[in-house]
Design an enzyme around this catalytic site. Structure first.
Site, PDB file in Angstrom:
ATOM      1  N   LYS A 250       0.926  -1.346  -0.215  1.00 30.69           N
ATOM      2  CA  LYS A 250       0.146  -0.025  -0.045  1.00 30.69           C
ATOM      3  C   LYS A 250       0.903   1.247  -0.008  1.00 30.69           C
ATOM      4  CE  LYS A 250      -3.810   1.924   2.740  1.00 30.69           C
ATOM      5  NZ  LYS A 250      -4.633   2.002   3.690  1.00 30.69           N
TER       6      LYS A 250
ATOM      7  N   SER B  55      -9.834   1.874   2.986  1.00 27.66           N
ATOM      8  CA  SER B  55      -8.978   2.498   2.038  1.00 27.66           C
ATOM      9  C   SER B  55      -7.902   1.741   1.344  1.00 27.66           C
ATOM     10  CB  SER B  55      -8.188   3.631   2.988  1.00 27.66           C
ATOM     11  OG  SER B  55      -7.198   3.321   4.005  1.00 27.66           O
TER      12      SER B  55
ATOM     13  N   SER C  64      -9.758  -0.488   7.116  1.00 28.65           N
ATOM     14  CA  SER C  64      -9.194  -0.429   5.921  1.00 28.65           C
ATOM     15  C   SER C  64      -8.436  -1.463   5.250  1.00 28.65           C
ATOM     16  CB  SER C  64      -8.426   0.864   5.778  1.00 28.65           C
ATOM     17  OG  SER C  64      -9.021   1.962   5.807  1.00 28.65           O
TER      18      SER C  64
END
Lengths: 498, 95
Positions: free
Chosen positions: A80, A155, A179
């Site tokens: 990420k 997210s 997330s």
């Protein structure tokens, strides 16, 4: 050769050590697949294919020379874009950090490198990890591989889709209010938010420091255990990381837990829960009963206050953390910050530069949360809002402490609905916030939460089962989840991408 | 409790955010909705409750105060939006 992109890290490691496949072939296969599918899915913000292939070749050369190799030797991992990678773009999904290249690696990245993993790219995300759909990225939304008209969750949407669409066997995300678990559920894979303090946050770009935690995505629990084992442990660079031993998560995974007392959270089956999700979770409960579990209903009476407490604590911490982006040391600076109105004439040029830089660098959700947090911490309101939220946070933690007196794990749905359509909730921030109602409280309490696939809707969208355990009981959590994984085959479903 | 447009303007100044007039309009409406949502917390009696700032309460972590290498100047300046050979450059602070 069997297509390595339909495998798992544990199987690929076995195939590499038996010589069936090389690290280079594996990385090449994933990289080629990403080349083909990334234009549709928008998973990667940055890839360095040559560097990845070089890392893989180096692993093959060391294996051939008989050197000892790390536990992830030759395994592609997607990261990420909230985690700092030395000298490589790290945008956090924001225009603010478009050209930022960190001067150091996050600790989890150093650990991956030491484990001989192959880093295949940085993945898309909601800007500064604020969002539940990956639509808040400054670089366009990521799409759900099960239905590309739908969001992947967020997210950590990019890291979830990287695994779900087999662009990497495993990936890292971060979870501040759901997330990792929410996108894992919506993409039909496994996602773990470890206990607060289990994994170092050094080099994780901060959103809400008392809630943020790094964790793994994978297709099954063996890979979750493998990756957690690599990234967990105390780090002198993060004083909130805790010095408790890291168990051999993978080694004990297949040993059934000594006690199998499962609690069903009454409050998670109320208004707003989609009937198809409820049916899948009730079926999961039956699977546990058939496996000999003692199942009982438990209450977390303050659950409904989790959202309101979270949307004060997280924005308050965010408004403080994101004050560092002021256009001076790093990040975006506005070219033109001249006064536009008579009122702005009275603001000193340095402050105007900061205000204009932040206005241009941040997207709407980030601005909204910074303002909400600034308000909640401002003179006259801090007691009423922020301090009250911290007290409610204690009540939520007490709820969990009480529940865990009688059960080993809690189970319930990960999300109230399956993946929604792109654009469906972008104009209504509050509706978007409610997609995290079942995941938020574990962050507030600091306990681990796990989402595993437990079904499909009639329209072919994945459903996630959430399991929660006391702080630092990841071993129990994974072993309990493994009981379900062994009895079902939901984790082996793959989206029909060509 | 509701936030007026003037209060939102003040919050934006504190938060160092320049807002366009239409943003001010949208944010005022949305912030009021969110504040109403979080105001549910006022229902609870928390008189004797100790605030919880971290899920895992770790405190006073010490280490030896040892000298170590710090970030080289060039690495520290590498991401600067505006710089010279040894400093970050910002608009004049003093008249």
């Amino acid at each position: 050769m069997i297509d390595p992109t339909r495998s798992t890290a544990v199987h690929l490691l076995a195939q590499m050590s038996s010589g069936e496949v090389s690290a280079e072939e594996i990385t090449r296969a994933y990289v080629d697949r990403a080349e083909r599918l990334n234009p549709t899915l928008n998973v990667f913000l940055h890839r360095d294919v040559q560097k990845a292939l070089d890392q893989a070749k180096a692993v093959d050369a060391r294996r051939a020379a008989g050197d000892s190799l790390g536990p992830l030797a030759g395994i592609p991992v997607a990261i990420k874009d909230v985690l700092c990678t030395l000298g490589e773009p790290t945008t956090c999904g924001s225009r603010m950090l478009k050209s930022f290249r960190p001067p150091y690696d996050a600790t989890v990245i150093s650990k991956l490198r030491a484990a001989d993993a192959v880093i295949v790219g940085k993945t898309n995300m909601d800007e500064f990890a604020m969002g539940s759909s990956t639509e808040n990225s400054a670089y366009g939304p990521t799409r759900n591989p099960w239905d590309t008209t739908r969001i992947p969750g967020g997210s950590s949407g990019g890291s979830a889709v990287a695994v779900a669409a087999d662009l990497a066997p495993i990936s890292l995300g971060s979870d501040t209010g759901g997330s990792i678990r929410q996108p894992a559920a919506l993409c039909g894979i496994v996602g773990l938010k470890p206990s607060y303090g289990r994994v170092s946050r050094y080099g994780l770009i901060a959103f809400a420091s008392s809630l943020d935690q790094v964790g793994p995505f994978s297709h099954d629990l063996a890979d979750t255990a493998l990756l957690l084992g690599v990234i967990a442990g105390r780090d002198p660079m993060d004083s909130t990381s805790v010095d408790t031993p890291v168990p051999d998560y993978l080694g004990t995974l297949d040993t059934p837990p000594p006690s199998l007392r499962v609690g069903i959270v009454r409050e998670y089956f109320g208004e707003g829960l989609d009937p198809e999700i409820e049916a899948a979770v009730r079926e999961a409960v039956r699977v546990y009963e058939a496996a000999g579990a003692t199942v009982r209903e438990v209450s977390l009476p303050h659950s409904k206050y989790g959202g309101p407490a979270y949307y004060l604590v997280a924005p308050a911490e965010c408004s403080s953390n994101l004050s560092r982006y002021d256009g001076t040391i790093f990040g975006h600076r506005a070219e033109d910050f001249s006064a536009r109105t008579p009122e702005e004439e009275s603001i000193p040029p340095l402050i105007r530069m900061m205000m204009a830089s932040r206005a241009e660098g941040f997207g709407p959700e980030v601005k909204r949360r910074i303002m909400l947090g600034t308000f909640a911490l401002s003179a006259g309101y801090a007691d009423q809002y922020y301090n009250q939220a911290l007290k409610v946070r204690r009540l939520i933690r007490n709820d969990f402490d009480n529940a865990f007196k009688d059960v080993d794990v809690l189970i319930g749905p990960t999300t109230p609905t399956a993946a929604f359509k792109l654009g469906e909730k972008t104009s209504d921030p509050l509706a978007m916030y409610l997609s995290d109602i079942y995941t938020i409280t574990t962050n507030l309490a600091g306990i681990p939460g796990l989402s595993i696939p437990c079904g499909m809707t009639k329209s072919g969208l994945p459903i996630g089962l959430q399991l929660m355990a006391p702080a630092f009981a990841e071993e129990t959590l994974l072993r309990t989840a493994r009981v379900f994984e062994k009895a079902t085959d939901w984790h082996s479903r793959r989206p029909g991408l060509s | 409790m509701s936030l007026s447009r003037d209060e939102v303007t003040q919050v934006a100044l504190l938060a160092r955010l320049r807002l366009e007039p239409e943003e001010l309009e949208t944010f005022t409406g949305q912030l009021n909705q969110i504040v109403e949502f979080v105001a549910q917390l006022q229902e609870l009696d928390t008189h004797d409750i100790v605030p919880l700032a971290h899920g895992v309460e770790v405190r006073n972590v010490f280490r030896e105060d040892l000298r170590g290498p710090s970030l080289p100047r060039e690495a520290a300046l590498a991401n600067a939006p505006k710089r010279n050979s040894e400093s970050f450059l910002v608009p004049a602070v003093l008249e």
